[in-house]
Design an enzyme around this catalytic site. Structure first.
Site, PDB file in Angstrom:
ATOM      1  N   ASP A 190      -5.984 -44.693  21.422  1.00 15.64           N
ATOM      2  CA  ASP A 190      -5.745 -43.301  21.778  1.00 15.64           C
ATOM      3  C   ASP A 190      -4.361 -42.999  22.231  1.00 15.64           C
ATOM      4  O   ASP A 190      -4.280 -42.807  23.605  1.00 15.64           O
ATOM      5  CB  ASP A 190      -6.802 -42.670  22.524  1.00 15.64           C
ATOM      6  CG  ASP A 190      -6.837 -40.985  22.646  1.00 15.64           C
ATOM      7  OD1 ASP A 190      -5.951 -40.522  21.793  1.00 15.64           O
ATOM      8  OD2 ASP A 190      -7.544 -40.711  23.395  1.00 15.64           O
TER       9      ASP A 190
ATOM     10  N   SER B 113      -6.131 -34.322  29.381  1.00 17.99           N
ATOM     11  CA  SER B 113      -5.708 -35.242  28.171  1.00 17.99           C
ATOM     12  C   SER B 113      -4.480 -35.493  28.058  1.00 17.99           C
ATOM     13  O   SER B 113      -3.526 -34.635  27.892  1.00 17.99           O
ATOM     14  CB  SER B 113      -6.565 -34.852  27.088  1.00 17.99           C
ATOM     15  OG  SER B 113      -7.642 -35.062  27.003  1.00 17.99           O
ATOM     16  N   GLY B 114      -3.915 -36.642  27.629  1.00 20.22           N
ATOM     17  CA  GLY B 114      -2.720 -37.178  27.451  1.00 20.22           C
ATOM     18  C   GLY B 114      -1.752 -37.461  28.263  1.00 20.22           C
ATOM     19  O   GLY B 114      -0.638 -37.914  28.215  1.00 20.22           O
TER      20      GLY B 114
ATOM     21  N   HIS C 151      -5.559 -38.259  20.447  1.00 22.33           N
ATOM     22  CA  HIS C 151      -6.573 -37.088  20.094  1.00 22.33           C
ATOM     23  C   HIS C 151      -6.258 -35.748  20.538  1.00 22.33           C
ATOM     24  O   HIS C 151      -6.807 -34.731  19.951  1.00 22.33           O
ATOM     25  CB  HIS C 151      -7.908 -37.472  20.841  1.00 22.33           C
ATOM     26  CG  HIS C 151      -7.766 -37.211  22.336  1.00 22.33           C
ATOM     27  ND1 HIS C 151      -7.574 -37.899  23.470  1.00 22.33           N
ATOM     28  CD2 HIS C 151      -7.982 -35.838  22.847  1.00 22.33           C
ATOM     29  CE1 HIS C 151      -7.797 -37.169  24.696  1.00 22.33           C
ATOM     30  NE2 HIS C 151      -7.993 -36.014  24.135  1.00 22.33           N
TER      31      HIS C 151
ATOM     32  N   GLY D 246      -8.186 -30.805  29.404  1.00 24.42           N
ATOM     33  CA  GLY D 246      -6.948 -30.177  29.506  1.00 24.42           C
ATOM     34  C   GLY D 246      -5.921 -31.080  30.395  1.00 24.42           C
ATOM     35  O   GLY D 246      -4.641 -30.883  30.170  1.00 24.42           O
TER      36      GLY D 246
END
Length: 438
Positions: free
Chosen positions: A293, A389-390, A248, A387
């Site tokens: 994801d 994320s990932g 995403h 922020g």
């Protein structure tokens, strides 16, 4: 809501007629019987020897201890440096002297230094020890013999290194972990740390985490940044050219030329910066359901591993983390919902939550699929946020760290009954291998 980048196994024999012949044959029979017994005993001894002596197997141990008569040098953090190599050889020679002239002497094979890290009293040593013992022995029995031999040697031998006896720790490991340590050496933090971090140790947050204590504490953490827009997402270094992150993060822009990756405990200044060559999103990523994801980012040029930049280990697909397993999440994201990103890397200890609990009607009401992993606390307060994320959710197994989750989504940040949801990395090992060869 998605954690968006920052804009996310008998016959009886007849009697003999003449007594003299009977005595003769009795003597022959006795001799033959004796020979047979001797042969049987010989075979039995051979079998026992085969299984007890010949059928030895290797036993591996991860040992850690402090050496107090040397000082840490910065280049000890670089395995290819002359300082690391020379000091490692000295430590390995000391281990050989300790064990070869001890009660376990004939059983010691070799040792390999894995890392050297700073300590207030000198240098912390992490080393793999290899022994051969009968396969019938247990790792714990052998561990006691090794510890006894070491402690006796420390009392009687004059050694070039002063080993702090109370600091010695010995952990049995399997051959797979040993090869992993010696060949790829992933998941090793090159600095000391105040771990484990209590769940509620501070008043600020990743949400509710703390600022990372020192450079190199989470050396696989990367920041993915859009040129001109700054930090968007976190990522995990899994080789010297590949990053693991969330799909995403690229829903608005997946042009690799527009992205850079940086490493280090701060975004500004970065310790290392790289351009991006390729962005690979999972083919079945669905933004509406958050399924699959996961994404991979290939760097344009490789990074050199050091005490600041290291790769994290990928978990075996068979790994199971029971509920309430301690894991850690790190990132540069907001410390409050919709707040600004943080320049300094932050960390928080959270706990895994079962999918059954996470799918309860009052939690996520069936939205958690097999490719997702929940972690946090049902009372909220500690969580990843925008922020982050990932970024990595990591698990410590005998001081080797594995990335088990990728920060994916959640309802707001740190709300009660709304824990963080992560992409479950074990479910995507084949996919990762198909794209990277790892």
């Amino acid at each position: 809501m998605m954690y968006a980048p920052v804009e996310f196994s008998e016959a009886e024999f007849s009697r003999v007629e003449y007594q003299r012949k009977q005595q003769f044959w009795d003597s022959v029979r006795l001799a033959l019987f004796t020979l047979a017994i001797v042969a049987i005993i010989g075979i039995a001894i051979g079998i026992v020897t085969h299984f007890v002596v010949e059928d030895d197997k290797s036993f591996y141990y991860l040992a850690s201890f402090k050496v107090t008569n040397i000082k840490y040098k910065e280049n000890y953090g670089i395995r290819s440096s002359r300082e690391f190599i020379e000091r490692s050889h000295q430590i390995e020679r000391t281990m050989s002297r300790i064990f070869r002239h001890s009660s376990v002497g004939g059983r010691f094979i070799k040792s390999h230094v894995i890392k050297l890290s700073p300590d207030e009293q000198g240098v912390d040593i992490l080393i793999v020890l290899i022994f051969r013992y009968p396969s019938t022995d247990s790792a714990e029995q052998i561990k006691k013999k090794i510890e006894k031999a070491l402690y006796q040697s420390l009392k009687t031998k004059q050694l070039s290194l002063t080993i702090n006896k109370p600091s010695f720790r010995l952990t049995p490991i399997d051959s797979k972990k040993m090869r992993n340590l010696l060949n790829s050496r992933c998941g090793i933090r090159m600095t000391s740390s105040n771990m484990p971090l209590p769940a509620s140790s501070s008043t600020q947050r990743i949400v509710q985490g703390r600022e990372t204590a020192m450079e190199g504490e989470w050396p696989w953490q990367a920041s993915l940044q859009l040129i001109g827009s700054g930090h968007q997402c976190g990522a995990s270094l899994i080789s010297n050219t590949w990053l693991l992150t969330a799909a995403h993060c690229f829903w608005k822009n997946k042009d690799p030329t527009q992205w850079i990756a940086t490493f280090g405990a701060t975004i500004t200044p970065p310790a290392v910066k790289r351009n991006v060559r390729k962005v690979i999103l999972h083919e079945n990523y669905h933004r509406e359901t958050n399924e699959n994801d996961i994404a991979l980012v290939q760097l344009s040029t490789r990074v050199e591993f050091s005490n600041i930049v290291q790769r994290v280990c990928l978990p075996d697909s068979s790994i199971k983390l029971p509920p309430k397993t301690s894991v850690f999440v790190t990132g540069f994201g907001s410390i409050v919902d919709d707040g600004p990103i943080q320049n300094a890397l932050r960390q928080a200890r959270v706990e895994t939550i079962s999918t059954d609990v996470c799918n309860r009607k009052d939690v996520y009401d069936g939205l958690i699929t097999p490719g997702m992993l929940c972690a946090g606390f049902m009372e909220g307060k500690i969580d990843a946020c925008k922020g982050d994320s990932g970024g990595p959710l990591v698990y410590d197994n005998h001081d080797i760290w594995y990335v088990v989750g990728i920060v994916s989504w959640g309802q707001s940040c740190a709300l009660p009954k709304k824990p963080g949801v992560y992409t479950r990395v074990t479910k995507y090992r084949d996919w990762i291998a198909s794209k990277t060869g790892m």
